[in-house]
Design a protein around this motif. Structure first.
Motif: not given
Length: 293
Positions: A118-132
């Motif tokens: 719906c946001a115009g993106r591919n359902p499969q992301p190409s990058a991620a962000v991690i944290d705790s």
């Protein structure tokens, strides 16, 4: 909202929208029709659908979901659910049964993919962000699954999450607070890699620097880019990419059940995280759908 049910023996049969429970967290915890239309097809199949074996479901699923969302949003105990909802034991059993079947994660993942489209993106992301994030544990937390986090001086658990570059959850791992970020990241990155073959880059803070970077590159074939604070900047600093996952933590902890850890098992806490994310996604998707129609 309508609570009518085709089952003649259903305790909620014949209730009108005016009879629906409305409490302080309404409408943020109760589903509107557009939100229910999004969620209903994604729920696990009800028991006894063929009329053979077991008991058919007695309570409307929409009312059960309202009760679960109310509990997660308000941070109350199961036995404190208002009497307008199904019995607390019934709601608790359904919530844990779906958690054991990994249904909450599946529902969330389908909603997340739809939101990205719906946001115009591919359902499969190409990058991620991690944290705790370290969260204090209540006395209901099993001692064997909790620990003391020296960095935050907190006894409880840590929730390790991976998001895409907007704010959407990709993976969740809950550990004892004594587990170092870079150690728990092995499980987190393995989960990300197993679910998303398209992700090649991961953003992380300085706590993940060191051997994890080389392990990630050689084992799960993910490049980790460490985003550090500037040595010359005093006070608060918005860091590129890293602020996204911090915002996700902020939105999750608007649900008071996540401000503190009350769950006996780590996988129950993971389910609560997914439930909070599901509630946020359904509200935003329904809003987008209403704008487009």
């Amino acid at each position: 909202m309508s609570l009518t049910c085709s089952c003649s023996s259903c305790p909620a049969h014949g209730k009108s929208p005016a009879d629906s429970p409305k409490y302080p967290f309404y409408p943020s915890s109760s589903l509107i029709d557009a939100e229910w239309a999004l969620l209903e097809p994604l729920l696990p199949r009800p028991g006894n659908t063929a009329g053979r074996g077991g008991r058919s479901e007695k309570w409307p699923r929409r009312l059960v979901l309202d009760a679960i969302f109310y509990l997660v949003r308000g941070g109350i105990a199961w036995m404190q659910l208002p009497h307008d909802f199904p019995p607390a034991k019934t709601v608790y059993d359904i919530c844990l049964r779906w958690a054991k079947a990994v249904a909450w994660q599946r529902i969330h993942d389908m909603l997340r993919d739809r939101f990205r489209v719906c946001a115009g993106r591919n359902p499969q992301p190409s990058a991620a962000v991690i944290d705790s994030q370290t969260v204090r544990g209540a006395d209901t937390v099993a001692a064997g699954t909790a620990g003391y986090g020296a960095a935050k001086k907190t006894k409880g658990r840590k929730r390790h999450i991976a998001t895409d570059t907007t704010w959407l959850l990709l993976a969740v791992v809950v550990t004892a607070a004594c587990i170092q970020d870079r150690d728990a990241a092995h499980r987190l990155l393995a989960a990300v890699c197993a679910r998303f073959a398209t992700i090649t880059l991961v953003f992380a803070d300085g706590g993940y620097a060191g051997r994890l970077v080389s392990w990630s590159k050689s084992v799960v074939v993910l490049a980790i880019q460490i985003v550090k604070r500037s040595d010359t900047t005093a006070g608060f600093e918005v860091l590129p990419r890293r602020w996204v996952v911090e915002r996700t933590f902020g939105w999750l902890t608007k649900h008071r059940r996540l401000v503190r850890d009350y769950e006996t098992r780590p996988n129950h806490h993971e389910a609560m995280i997914y439930i909070a994310a599901i509630r946020t996604l359904t509200r935003r998707l329904a809003h987008r759908t209403g704008q487009q129609s």
